[in-house]
Design an enzyme around this catalytic site. Structure first.
Site, PDB file in Angstrom:
ATOM      1  N   ARG A  94      57.009  40.630 -19.375  1.00 56.63           N
ATOM      2  CA  ARG A  94      56.682  42.060 -19.326  1.00 56.63           C
ATOM      3  C   ARG A  94      57.728  42.803 -18.497  1.00 56.63           C
ATOM      4  O   ARG A  94      58.543  42.172 -17.813  1.00 56.63           O
ATOM      5  CB  ARG A  94      55.328  42.274 -18.631  1.00 56.63           C
ATOM      6  CG  ARG A  94      54.174  41.596 -19.284  1.00 56.63           C
ATOM      7  CD  ARG A  94      52.854  41.939 -18.599  1.00 56.63           C
ATOM      8  NE  ARG A  94      52.632  41.196 -17.366  1.00 56.63           N
ATOM      9  CZ  ARG A  94      52.541  41.748 -16.159  1.00 56.63           C
ATOM     10  NH1 ARG A  94      52.660  43.048 -16.007  1.00 56.63           N
ATOM     11  NH2 ARG A  94      52.323  40.995 -15.095  1.00 56.63           N
ATOM     12  N   TYR A 129      54.951  42.375   0.777  1.00 54.43           N
ATOM     13  CA  TYR A 129      55.964  42.641  -0.250  1.00 54.43           C
ATOM     14  C   TYR A 129      57.311  43.000   0.401  1.00 54.43           C
ATOM     15  O   TYR A 129      58.360  42.489  -0.003  1.00 54.43           O
ATOM     16  CB  TYR A 129      55.447  43.782  -1.119  1.00 54.43           C
ATOM     17  CG  TYR A 129      56.294  44.156  -2.308  1.00 54.43           C
ATOM     18  CD1 TYR A 129      56.290  43.376  -3.471  1.00 54.43           C
ATOM     19  CD2 TYR A 129      57.086  45.304  -2.296  1.00 54.43           C
ATOM     20  CE1 TYR A 129      57.048  43.741  -4.583  1.00 54.43           C
ATOM     21  CE2 TYR A 129      57.851  45.670  -3.396  1.00 54.43           C
ATOM     22  CZ  TYR A 129      57.829  44.888  -4.538  1.00 54.43           C
ATOM     23  OH  TYR A 129      58.588  45.252  -5.631  1.00 54.43           O
TER      24      TYR A 129
END
Ligand code: NAP
Length: 247
Positions: free
Chosen positions: A18, A156
């Site tokens: 994706r 992150y």
């Protein structure tokens, strides 16, 4: 001459079922390279890519990049079916946003495992082939978040900053073998990952971006194509910013 170059390349793009990874993988395919699509959970999307390709230059491989055994088997299979990997794009990524005070160990670990362990396992697995061939291109997909930080994304940001350290140190280990390693720092690129972002935050982001728009996956593929090409043979250990002007 460029056509001959691309037809000799075997590109592994992690997390290419994706989003950004998919666009990069399709770019390599269009250029004439052999392409290994790596997916983890989106089997159907990977199958669609396989069906849409009109040759055996594109193959799909399931592996959780954060799992050492999965990566080992995937790379072994790619080498058997397509040949030694010459271009590796460490792109697979997830977000598990939370304020640090609330963050669970699972949210912390899963993000580090996918981005950082994943890049480590994949890079180590393909490196012996690159060393033997005296040619290779490694591109690590980092983020603005890893450079300037984002509230709610300590996991992150830490992972993305780590990828910059990995890029810089590794480039010094492998440069003499004609292997380059670069990082891309991305701003906001429209994908499923950004669909999860709050609309107010998105609007604010756009205001802060000099070009007043979000990036397209093609904007990233353009830079990856350049860094993977012979034209970028003297560029390594660098952080290249593709963010529309945020930093
Ligand atoms: P996305 O649309 O959510 O796609 C993520 C891809 O990573 C999917 O193909 C997914 O595969 C794969 N993936 C996730 N965990 C995996 C694992 N453990 N093993 C193998 N593959 C895994 O994300 P995106 O926006 O394209 O982001 C791609 C990269 O760009 C990420 O590293 C992201 O941090 C970075 N980035 C994105 C932006 C942005 O604005 N979009 C900004 C800065 C940096 P499955 O679906 O098959 O599990």
């Amino acid at each position: 001459m460029m056509q001959a170059y691309w037809s000799e390349q075997v590109a592994l793009v992690t997390g290419s079922s994706r989003g950004i990874g998919r666009e990069i993988a399709l770019r390599f395919y269009t250029l004439g390279a052999k392409v290994a699509i790596n997916y983890h959970q989106s089997q159907q999307k990977a199958d669609e890519l396989l069906k849409a390709s009109d040759s055996n230059r594109l193959k799909i491989y399931r592996a959780d990049v954060g799992n050492e055994e999965d990566v080992h088997s995937m790379v072994e299979k790619i080498e058997r079916e397509l040949g030694s990997v010459t271009i590796l794009v460490n792109n697979a990524g997830i977000t598990r946003d939370n304020l640090l005070m609330m963050m669970t160990a699972e949210e912390w670990r899963s993000v580090l495992a996918t981005h950082l362990d994943g890049a480590f396992y994949c890079t180590r697995a393909v490196l012996s082939g690159m060393l033997a061939n005296r040619h290779g291109r490694i591109i690590n997909i980092s983020s603005v978040s890893g450079v300037k930080g984002t509230a709610g994304q300590t996991n992150y940001s830490t992972a993305k900053a780590g990828l910059i350290g990995l890029t810089k140190s590794l480039s010094r280990e492998i440069g003499r073998k004609n292997i380059t390693c670069n990082a891309l720092v991305l701003g906001l690129i429209e994908t499923e990952m950004t669909e999860k972002v709050d609309s107010e935050v998105l609007a604010q982001y756009k205001t802060l971006t000099a070009l007043k728009r979000f990036g397209k996956t093609g904007d990233v593929a353009d830079m990856v194509e350049f860094l993977s090409s012979p034209k970028a043979g003297y560029i390594t250990g660098q952080v290249h910013v593709v963010d529309g002007g945020i930093l």
